[in-house]
Design a protein around this motif. Structure first.
Motif, PDB file in Angstrom:
ATOM      1  N   GLY C  12       6.088  -7.686  -5.551  1.00 18.17           N
ATOM      2  CA  GLY C  12       5.162  -6.944  -4.699  1.00 18.17           C
ATOM      3  C   GLY C  12       3.833  -7.670  -4.575  1.00 18.17           C
ATOM      4  O   GLY C  12       3.134  -7.885  -5.565  1.00 18.17           O
ATOM      5  N   ALA C  16      -2.251  -4.855  -6.150  1.00 21.81           N
ATOM      6  CA  ALA C  16      -1.939  -4.967  -7.581  1.00 21.81           C
ATOM      7  C   ALA C  16      -1.314  -6.320  -7.877  1.00 21.81           C
ATOM      8  O   ALA C  16      -1.749  -7.044  -8.783  1.00 21.81           O
ATOM      9  N   ASP C  35       7.734 -10.953  -2.398  1.00 25.35           N
ATOM     10  CA  ASP C  35       7.546  -9.760  -1.575  1.00 25.35           C
ATOM     11  C   ASP C  35       8.511  -9.785  -0.408  1.00 25.35           C
ATOM     12  O   ASP C  35       8.776 -10.836   0.167  1.00 25.35           O
ATOM     13  N   GLU C  36       9.031  -8.620  -0.076  1.00 25.01           N
ATOM     14  CA  GLU C  36       9.995  -8.560   1.024  1.00 25.01           C
ATOM     15  C   GLU C  36       9.322  -8.717   2.380  1.00 25.01           C
ATOM     16  O   GLU C  36       9.982  -9.024   3.366  1.00 25.01           O
ATOM     17  N   GLN C  43       1.029  -2.683   1.573  1.00 21.56           N
ATOM     18  CA  GLN C  43       0.930  -1.732   2.685  1.00 21.56           C
ATOM     19  C   GLN C  43      -0.493  -1.641   3.226  1.00 21.56           C
ATOM     20  O   GLN C  43      -0.700  -1.621   4.430  1.00 21.56           O
ATOM     21  N   ILE C  44      -1.479  -1.583   2.351  1.00 21.11           N
ATOM     22  CA  ILE C  44      -2.838  -1.386   2.883  1.00 21.11           C
ATOM     23  C   ILE C  44      -3.347  -2.620   3.610  1.00 21.11           C
ATOM     24  O   ILE C  44      -3.974  -2.523   4.655  1.00 21.11           O
ATOM     25  N   VAL C  86      13.810  -8.244  -3.628  1.00 19.59           N
ATOM     26  CA  VAL C  86      14.450  -8.198  -4.942  1.00 19.59           C
ATOM     27  C   VAL C  86      15.494  -7.094  -4.918  1.00 19.59           C
ATOM     28  O   VAL C  86      15.185  -5.960  -4.564  1.00 19.59           O
ATOM     29  N   GLY C 116       4.368  -0.765  -5.235  1.00 21.18           N
ATOM     30  CA  GLY C 116       3.578   0.142  -4.413  1.00 21.18           C
ATOM     31  C   GLY C 116       4.164   1.531  -4.232  1.00 21.18           C
ATOM     32  O   GLY C 116       4.917   2.025  -5.067  1.00 21.18           O
ATOM     33  N   GLN C 139       0.108   3.270  11.378  1.00 22.40           N
ATOM     34  CA  GLN C 139      -0.922   2.354  10.899  1.00 22.40           C
ATOM     35  C   GLN C 139      -0.379   0.923  10.803  1.00 22.40           C
ATOM     36  O   GLN C 139      -1.071  -0.043  11.138  1.00 22.40           O
ATOM     37  N   LEU C 164      -7.765   9.200   7.788  1.00 21.85           N
ATOM     38  CA  LEU C 164      -8.088   7.798   8.023  1.00 21.85           C
ATOM     39  C   LEU C 164      -7.382   7.284   9.274  1.00 21.85           C
ATOM     40  O   LEU C 164      -7.987   6.648  10.137  1.00 21.85           O
ATOM     41  N   ASP C 307       0.211   1.338  -7.215  1.00 21.62           N
ATOM     42  CA  ASP C 307       0.729   2.654  -6.857  1.00 21.62           C
ATOM     43  C   ASP C 307       2.125   2.930  -7.403  1.00 21.62           C
ATOM     44  O   ASP C 307       2.505   4.084  -7.551  1.00 21.62           O
ATOM     45  N   GLY C 313      -4.586   4.471  -5.459  1.00 26.35           N
ATOM     46  CA  GLY C 313      -5.297   3.795  -4.371  1.00 26.35           C
ATOM     47  C   GLY C 313      -5.415   2.295  -4.568  1.00 26.35           C
ATOM     48  O   GLY C 313      -5.094   1.743  -5.617  1.00 26.35           O
ATOM     49  N   ALA C 314      -5.913   1.642  -3.500  1.00 30.33           N
ATOM     50  CA  ALA C 314      -5.884   0.189  -3.425  1.00 30.33           C
ATOM     51  C   ALA C 314      -6.828  -0.479  -4.424  1.00 30.33           C
ATOM     52  O   ALA C 314      -6.467  -1.454  -5.073  1.00 30.33           O
TER      53      ALA C 314
HETATM   54  C1  FAD Z   1       2.202   3.361   4.772  1.00 31.69           C
HETATM   55  C2  FAD Z   1       0.969   3.378   3.896  1.00 31.69           C
HETATM   56  C3  FAD Z   1      -0.274   3.193   4.471  1.00 31.69           C
HETATM   57  C4  FAD Z   1      -1.427   3.198   3.688  1.00 31.69           C
HETATM   58  N1  FAD Z   1      -2.630   2.999   4.262  1.00 31.69           N
HETATM   59  C5  FAD Z   1      -3.762   3.004   3.498  1.00 31.69           C
HETATM   60  C6  FAD Z   1      -5.037   2.796   4.052  1.00 31.69           C
HETATM   61  O1  FAD Z   1      -5.193   2.617   5.254  1.00 31.69           O
HETATM   62  N2  FAD Z   1      -6.117   2.826   3.255  1.00 31.69           N
HETATM   63  C7  FAD Z   1      -5.997   3.033   1.921  1.00 31.69           C
HETATM   64  O2  FAD Z   1      -7.007   3.071   1.217  1.00 31.69           O
HETATM   65  N3  FAD Z   1      -4.797   3.204   1.352  1.00 31.69           N
HETATM   66  C8  FAD Z   1      -3.677   3.209   2.106  1.00 31.69           C
HETATM   67  N4  FAD Z   1      -2.468   3.398   1.511  1.00 31.69           N
HETATM   68  C9  FAD Z   1      -2.399   3.443   0.056  1.00 31.69           C
HETATM   69  C10 FAD Z   1      -2.498   1.984  -0.406  1.00 31.69           C
HETATM   70  O3  FAD Z   1      -1.557   1.236   0.348  1.00 31.69           O
HETATM   71  C11 FAD Z   1      -2.149   1.807  -1.851  1.00 31.69           C
HETATM   72  O4  FAD Z   1      -3.048   2.500  -2.633  1.00 31.69           O
HETATM   73  C12 FAD Z   1      -2.189   0.324  -2.262  1.00 31.69           C
HETATM   74  O5  FAD Z   1      -1.603  -0.490  -1.290  1.00 31.69           O
HETATM   75  C13 FAD Z   1      -1.469   0.139  -3.554  1.00 31.69           C
HETATM   76  O6  FAD Z   1      -1.313  -1.219  -3.825  1.00 31.69           O
HETATM   77  P1  FAD Z   1      -0.047  -1.811  -4.540  1.00 31.69           P
HETATM   78  O7  FAD Z   1      -0.307  -3.227  -4.774  1.00 31.69           O
HETATM   79  O8  FAD Z   1       0.259  -0.965  -5.702  1.00 31.69           O
HETATM   80  O9  FAD Z   1       1.167  -1.580  -3.547  1.00 31.69           O
HETATM   81  P2  FAD Z   1       1.530  -2.115  -2.017  1.00 31.69           P
HETATM   82  O10 FAD Z   1       0.295  -2.477  -1.347  1.00 31.69           O
HETATM   83  O11 FAD Z   1       2.346  -1.078  -1.483  1.00 31.69           O
HETATM   84  O12 FAD Z   1       2.369  -3.430  -2.294  1.00 31.69           O
HETATM   85  C14 FAD Z   1       3.671  -3.422  -2.755  1.00 31.69           C
HETATM   86  C15 FAD Z   1       4.445  -4.567  -2.149  1.00 31.69           C
HETATM   87  O13 FAD Z   1       5.708  -4.632  -2.798  1.00 31.69           O
HETATM   88  C16 FAD Z   1       6.677  -5.055  -1.879  1.00 31.69           C
HETATM   89  N5  FAD Z   1       7.988  -4.666  -2.367  1.00 31.69           N
HETATM   90  C17 FAD Z   1       8.450  -3.408  -2.641  1.00 31.69           C
HETATM   91  N6  FAD Z   1       9.727  -3.451  -3.083  1.00 31.69           N
HETATM   92  C18 FAD Z   1      10.073  -4.744  -3.106  1.00 31.69           C
HETATM   93  C19 FAD Z   1      11.271  -5.427  -3.481  1.00 31.69           C
HETATM   94  N7  FAD Z   1      12.350  -4.784  -3.938  1.00 31.69           N
HETATM   95  N8  FAD Z   1      11.303  -6.761  -3.368  1.00 31.69           N
HETATM   96  C20 FAD Z   1      10.218  -7.450  -2.922  1.00 31.69           C
HETATM   97  N9  FAD Z   1       9.079  -6.846  -2.571  1.00 31.69           N
HETATM   98  C21 FAD Z   1       8.991  -5.507  -2.662  1.00 31.69           C
HETATM   99  C22 FAD Z   1       6.248  -4.394  -0.605  1.00 31.69           C
HETATM  100  O14 FAD Z   1       6.710  -5.114   0.499  1.00 31.69           O
HETATM  101  C23 FAD Z   1       4.732  -4.425  -0.684  1.00 31.69           C
HETATM  102  O15 FAD Z   1       4.244  -5.543   0.001  1.00 31.69           O
HETATM  103  C24 FAD Z   1      -1.310   3.400   2.290  1.00 31.69           C
HETATM  104  C25 FAD Z   1      -0.043   3.597   1.736  1.00 31.69           C
HETATM  105  C26 FAD Z   1       1.084   3.579   2.506  1.00 31.69           C
HETATM  106  C27 FAD Z   1       2.426   3.778   1.870  1.00 31.69           C
END
Ligand code: FAD
Ligand code: FES
Lengths: 374, 126, 462
Positions: C12, C16, C35-36, C43-44, C86, C116, C139, C164, C307, C313-314
């Motif tokens: 991912g 994070a 990452d896929e 996502q953000i 993965v 995420g 979005q 948002l 997440d 959150g981000a």
């Molecule tokens: C659709 C959506 C929109 C959002 N928009 C906002 C926003 O506008 N503003 C805001 O403050 N917060 C937003 N959020 C919340 C915010 O995205 C999260 O708080 C933040 O992105 C968390 O970060 P992360 O690194 O944990 O996860 P993510 O940013 O979700 O990153 C996880 C990554 O893991 C990858 N992944 C997952 N499974 C696999 C796998 N099996 N193999 C390879 N890769 C994989 C995904 O492709 C993704 O790129 C949103 C959430 C979602 C679901």
């Protein structure tokens, strides 16, 4: 599930321990004999071969070294149509039984000729009454053009077939409940005490009393059998199954390794690998299954795998079933086997009758556990 | 055929544009669009029908979770459109129920129906 | 064939994962990040390496903060694998992934799962109609393609993201027919007791209020206490109307696009498939893996951050990624316990500040009952088309958990592998049985967590 309170001891004619396909089939047969039956089963997550199996009603090659096993497997296959029909009449659920024959594909000439020799032997033992055919690739392709170039040939058993094992489980559950049966889903039994009038069972949900009991708890029988003077030397044997996306029908016959369900889902199996009580999967084994399946049917290469699981087969050391009545505690029976789908109709029929009436014409002596101690 | 109202595009940063074919009709999309986005931009709804009841669906999550965006892409069925970047010349069709693996219908023939010439155990009664 | 081996493999590349990758490599670890998606950002920060929209004021500064993370990761020594899904991880940390139709494997000493969140499933009558989409989807279309939904457009749901996205669409000049807020009456009162703690993150709190004001100023119709949503099709089967109730009154809007949202929940597919310990979060109404304060799971060597470890959150995800990476570096003897504590003190405080607002938000935006335990006619499993009523009747037949209802009805067996029905099915069963969701449990998630072809899998055997 049960309407009774948990403190008072609940009574029933027969307690069946285990609500998988074996326990349910026997329970239905006991109800048919006019008995009141309660099934004690575990909760949502347990080691369940009934939910993880391949759905084959399979005869060819079974009982290679034990003619009685070949005989009961074939008997069950013959009884199956009626068993499925009665389930459908009672519940409206079509368990999708098809018995139009089955194929076992071989990937080398050597494997094919070994199989041919084995089936010929079985045919001799059965005094000629054992139908099968051996096909080379060209013949196979006449009715399965998708067979790949690496296939050497196949053996064909006209009595083989398949069904939807989850529908089967569901239909039996419904019919059992319709007939007033009770299923205790938090009823994992930890203790069995023989009493003057039968057996007292202690489970997670409290106590049960049955005049008779049937141990049909799959691998769980290993621990339960000694409580009633029986032994069930079972070893878990992991089979892995691959489930692919639904595609439009292309394969009308089940094969030992690949089958297509009525909904279009493709199932690929299976491996014989001894592991402990771990129902996980390993990527090397599922890769091998995928590899073999795509040699058999190259068009499968393109199909997507949705999930894979490991299910634990209920295996005795020789692979044959255990059917045994306790000598020490009359009224306690052990019913356990590896091919619960194939033998389903037998369990609902003659096996349940044996338990209800304490006599049978089946050659059940060969299926008791003494064979492992002699 | 594209039938629904197409999603509109805001002024975007410079990028290459590619032509994809949606149900045979050429549509210009931006490099970085997924096949699912292309379908929405073209106004093709529903973009698939379900295997169970044949009801119409369209992309729902666009992040690879829901599998509602299954499409036929360049001849391969059941491709997850939102995880597939659009490419020049890509042929995108809606996914109709279950996937078709080959064109022939499964045969109901049995070995008993075959000419017996090669069968090894010819004596066997079936 | 030799399997490449890494000190740390991260799954991912969201905030994070990216911050963990950068931090870990700064301690000299050999790092891979998969990452896929075709580009980093999660996502953000979707498409942050080449944002589609020309006008940067539409998405706002929070989005473009992703560039900082991106450039840090670019300068760090990290093996980045884009478009790599993965599909399984063995207990020995052999990671199998699919890229461009081919599967490969790499080995890890330590694994960080940073996959995420996903949006919570929002079942209601008609949610499967073409024209109904999640807010997150809209979005993503904005960020990666600059596409805006066709009107008339209605948004319905609850949660900060709803506001948002409404604000972002409004800034982009999209006409919004109405926003229906489904937050039940009384939630504001209930969440008040968490407000003092939330004040520790005043800027974020004010941002939320600011969005509301922005939308009101723009004259967008905002309807509170909306309930009993029902999306209606035209005669070609496409969405045409949204019916809803406020109090006793029934109302409808014409709409071609309906965007729905009920918050986000951790993506637990991989952590479940690995059979890590999970716990039910009553306030967030979701499952999350059980972790120690450094993000290490019940299986030593497997960490979860961002997440997928629980919604925070981000910014919190970014901080967690950094903390976890340092802990991993310390476990691999790249820094001492003392340096670890010293280096993480400040980020730890920042993380706590981010997390302080959650209980307030979670209590306020807990989904209304109608989305957690939908009406009998509502489809809960979109793939296999199983209704809430069917699940209820199976419970009446004695099914005690989601794995039994799955076996009986195929709910959860379709291509989405239960992602869009798992939470709902468990809630319904718990409610029917009058027990906790935690007692009911969750689907046993199977390998592969992402579909791959038989051919791809077969090639691994050669
Ligand atoms: C659709 C959506 C929109 C959002 N928009 C906002 C926003 O506008 N503003 C805001 O403050 N917060 C937003 N959020 C919340 C915010 O995205 C999260 O708080 C933040 O992105 C968390 O970060 P992360 O690194 O944990 O996860 P993510 O940013 O979700 O990153 C996880 C990554 O893991 C990858 N992944 C997952 N499974 C696999 C796998 N099996 N193999 C390879 N890769 C994989 C995904 O492709 C993704 O790129 C949103 C959430 C979602 C679901
Ligand atoms: S739109 Fe949900 S998976 Fe593609």
């Amino acid at each position: 599930m049960t309407q009774f309170s948990t403190d008072s001891q609940r009574r029933t004619d027969v307690c069946v321990l285990g609500g998988g396909i074996v326990g349910l089939a026997v329970a239905l047969g006991l109800q048919r004999n006019g008995l009141s039956v309660t099934i004690l089963d575990e909760g949502d997550i347990a080691l369940r071969a009934s939910r993880g199996n391949f759905g084959l009603v399979w005869v060819q090659g079974k009982g290679d070294t034990l003619p009685e096993y070949a005989a009961i497997s074939r008997l069950s296959a013959k009884l199956w149509a009626n068993h499925a029909l009665r389930l459908k009449e009672a519940t409206g659920i079509d368990i999708q039984l098809q018995q139009r024959g089955g194929l076992f594909l071989c990937l080398s000439e050597q494997e094919l000729s070994q199989r041919h020799a084995m089936l010929t032997r079985m045919q001799k033992t059965a005094a000629g009454d054992y139908p099968f055919k051996t096909l080379d690739l060209q013949q196979l392709r006449e009715f399965i053009p998708e067979a790949g170039p690496e296939v050497a040939g196949a053996t064909w058993g006209p009595e083989d077939g398949h069904l939807n094992p989850l529908f089967y489980l569901r239909a039996m559950t419904e019919q059992f409940l319709q007939r007033g049966g009770t299923i205790d889903n938090s009823g994992k039994v930890s203790k069995i005490e023989p009493t003057d009038s039968g057996f007292t069972l202690s489970s997670d949900s409290g106590q049960w009393h049955g005049d008779q009991i049937v141990l049909a708890a799959g691998l769980g029988n290993r621990d339960l059998a000694p409580h009633v003077g029986l032994s069930a030397p079972l070893v878990p044997n992991r089979g892995q199954v691959l489930i692919c996306e639904r595609v439009k029908p292309f394969l009308n016959y089940p094969t030992g390794h690949v089958r297509q369900t009525n909904e279009g889902t493709l199932q690929l199996g299976d491996s014989k690998e001894d592991v402990g009580f771990d129902s996980g999967t390993t990527s090397d084994i599922i890769a091998k299954i995928a590899h073999r399946a795509s040699q058999m049917f190259p068009l499968l290469r393109d199909v997507r795998l949705i999930r894979a699981w490991g299910a634990l087969r209920v295996m005795t050391p020789d692979g044959y079933p255990l059917y045994e009545a306790s000598q020490q505690y009359p009224g306690a029976y052990l019913v356990t086997c590896h091919s619960g789908v194939t033998l389903g109709a037998l369990h609902e029929g003659p096996i349940a009758d044996w338990i209800a009436n304490d006599r049978t014409e089946l050659p059940l002596e060969v299926f008791n556990a003494k064979r492992f101690t002699l | 055929m594209p039938n629904a109202l197409p999603f509109k595009r805001l002024p975007t940063n410079k990028a290459e544009w590619v032509t994809v074919y949606i149900e045979g009709q050429p549509v210009k999309v931006r490099q970085g669009d997924s096949a699912a986005a292309a379908v929405l931009a073209a106004g093709l709804q529903p973009s698939r029908t379900t295997v169970v009841s044949g009801s119409g669906r369209a992309p729902y999550c666009l992040m690879g979770v829901c599998f509602e965006c299954l499409l036929q892409i360049d001849g391969v069925e059941n491709v997850q459109g939102c995880m597939t970047p659009a490419r020049e010349g890509m042929q995108i069709m809606s996914q109709k129920q279950a996937r078709q693996l080959n064109n022939s219908k499964p045969s109901d023939l049995k070995p008993t129906d075959l000419k017996n010439s090669h069968i090894k155990n010819e004596d066997t009664a079936v | 064939m030799n399997t490449p081996e890494y000190d740390l493999v991260i799954i991912g590349a969201g905030p994070a994962g990216m911050s963990a990758a950068t931090t870990a490599s700064s301690h000299g670890l050999k790092v891979a990040i998969l990452d896929e998606q075709a580009a980093p950002g999660g996502q953000i920060y979707r498409s942050i390496s080449s944002p589609a929209i020309a006008n940067e004021s539409i998405l706002g500064a929070d989005y473009y903060h992703g560039r900082t993370l991106l450039s840090a990761m670019r300068y760090a020594k990290v093996d980045y694998f884009p478009s790599s899904s993965v599909w399984t991880v063995s207990p020995e940390l052999l990671i199998s992934f699919s890229k461009a139709g081919k599967s490969s494997q790499i080995k890890a000493k330590k694994l960080l799962i940073a996959t995420g969140a996903q949006e919570r499933p929002v079942p209601f009558l008609g949610w499967t109609l073409p024209g109904v989409m999640s807010c997150g989807a809209a979005q993503i279309l904005l960020k990666s393609s600059g596409l805006i939904p066709s009107g008339p457009l209605v948004l319905a749901g609850s949660g900060p993201l709803l506001l948002l996205i409404a604000a972002q669409l409004n800034r982009a000049g999209v006409e919004i027919e109405a926003i229906l807020d489904t937050t039940p009456k009384g939630r504001y009162l209930k969440s008040l007791r968490h407000l003092p703690a939330a004040l520790r993150n005043l800027p974020l709190l004010l941002k939320g209020v600011g969005l509301l004001i922005e939308l009101k100023r723009a004259g967008v119709r905002y309807i509170n206490n909306a309930a009993q949503l029902k999306a209606l099709p035209d005669d070609t089967g496409l969405l045409t109307k949204l019916q809803f109730k406020t109090g006793e009154a029934t109302d409808t809007f014409n709409c071609k696009t309906l965007l729905v949202h009920q918050g986000v929940v951790p993506n637990v597919q991989l952590t479940r498939a690995l059979q890590l310990e999970h716990q039910w979060d009553e306030l967030q109404q979701c499952w999350k893996p059980t972790l120690d304060s450094w993000g290490e799971s019940s299986q030593a060597g497997i960490f979860v951050a961002g997440d997928s470890s629980g919604i925070a959150g981000a910014r919190a995800a970014e901080y967690m990624g950094e903390l976890t990476a340092r802990r991993i570096a310390q476990q691999l003897d790249k820094l001492s316990q003392e340096t670890l504590l010293l280096k993480t003190a400040k980020t730890g405080r920042l993380l706590q500040q981010q997390q302080a607002i959650r209980p307030f938000l979670d209590a306020l935006y807990q989904p209304a009952d109608e989305f957690l335990k939908p009406s009998d006619e509502t489809l809960v499993c979109r793939c296999e088309e199983v209704t809430a009523g069917q699940i209820r009747s199976m419970v009446a037949q004695g099914c005690t958990g989601p794995n039994q209802t799955k076996a009986f009805s195929r709910a959860g067996m379709g291509p989405c592998q239960g992602r869009l029905c798992g939470l709902t099915v468990a809630q319904i069963i718990a409610n029917e049985r009058q027990v906790t969701v935690s007692e009911v449990g969750y689907y046993q998630i199977r390998t592969p967590i992402k579909p791959l072809t038989i051919g791809e899998l077969a090639d691994l055997a050669e």
